[in-house]
Design a protein around this motif. Structure first.
Motif, PDB file in Angstrom:
ATOM      1  N   ARG A 152       0.843  -1.208   0.000  1.00 17.06           N
ATOM      2  CA  ARG A 152       0.000   0.000   0.000  1.00 17.06           C
ATOM      3  C   ARG A 152       0.874   1.253   0.000  1.00 17.06           C
ATOM      4  O   ARG A 152       0.588   2.218  -0.712  1.00 17.06           O
ATOM      5  N   ASP A 170      -7.844   2.424   1.147  1.00 18.78           N
ATOM      6  CA  ASP A 170      -7.206   1.132   1.396  1.00 18.78           C
ATOM      7  C   ASP A 170      -6.614   0.613   0.085  1.00 18.78           C
ATOM      8  O   ASP A 170      -6.750   1.247  -0.964  1.00 18.78           O
ATOM      9  N   LYS A 171      -5.964  -0.541   0.164  1.00 19.61           N
ATOM     10  CA  LYS A 171      -5.193  -1.025  -0.982  1.00 19.61           C
ATOM     11  C   LYS A 171      -6.079  -1.252  -2.226  1.00 19.61           C
ATOM     12  O   LYS A 171      -5.709  -0.872  -3.334  1.00 19.61           O
TER      13      LYS A 171
END
Ligand SMILES: [Fe+2]
Length: 184
Positions: A152, A170-171
């Motif tokens: 990430r 988020d990723k």
């Protein structure tokens, strides 16, 4: 051996071109060499993104060229991940390899015409040698990884290089956002 980061980057580019030629002409080496190509390019790109592009942006004033180059890395990553999934004896592999060669050759040509000359003009020898060391260290740490292994934090670095707002995504959300900017 030169430690100038721009020379080290160009050495990798020539190495990749040699691998492309082998993969295109010798189907029997594909199973063994495809992972070598994919991890070499992946490690090269992660090291550039971490150690070279931020400096080219901030110290050499190349924000626009860096953003464009970063977007091309996003496309290359996607194509390399797809290539590594293809059966090396299939037509799908041949087609995907042609896409990879096109995209990466175009990227290499542009990087060598824009980002690298800008760094040679605007950064002194000592700074380019220092960056060479940092580039090699980061590249070494990433060898063996595939594009899919990106973290990430590394994706946030890609977003910053390309001027894409990452927020606290988020990723998966970051991946979707970056995918929209993958460009040749
Ligand atoms: Fe690059």
């Amino acid at each position: 051996m030169s430690e100038d980061v721009t020379d080290l980057i160009m050495q990798d580019h020539r190495e990749v071109e040699t691998l492309f030629e082998k993969l295109e002409l010798e189907p029997e080496v594909r199973a063994g060499l495809t992972p070598v190509l994919v991890t070499l390019l992946s490690a090269h790109s992660r090291a550039e993104e971490a150690e070279v592009y931020p400096v080219a942006r901030d110290e050499a004033g190349e924000a626009e060229d860096v953003a464009h180059s970063q977007e091309e890395h996003l496309l290359a990553d996607r194509l390399l991940a797809e290539l590594s999934e293809c059966d090396p004896y299939s037509t799908a592999y041949e087609n995907k390899l042609a896409e990879v060669v096109d995209a990466v050759s175009h990227h290499v040509e542009e990087e060598e015409k824009t980002v690298l000359p800008g760094m040679r003009d605007r950064l002194d020898d000592a700074r380019r040698a220092e960056l060479g060391q940092a580039f090699l260290k980061s590249r070494q740490e990433h060898l063996g990884e595939m594009p899919q292994d990106i973290t990430r934090d590394e994706m946030r670095r890609q977003a910053a290089n390309a001027d894409i707002p990452a927020g606290d995504k988020d990723k998966e959300a970051l991946r979707r956002e970056l995918d929209q900017h993958a460009d040749s």
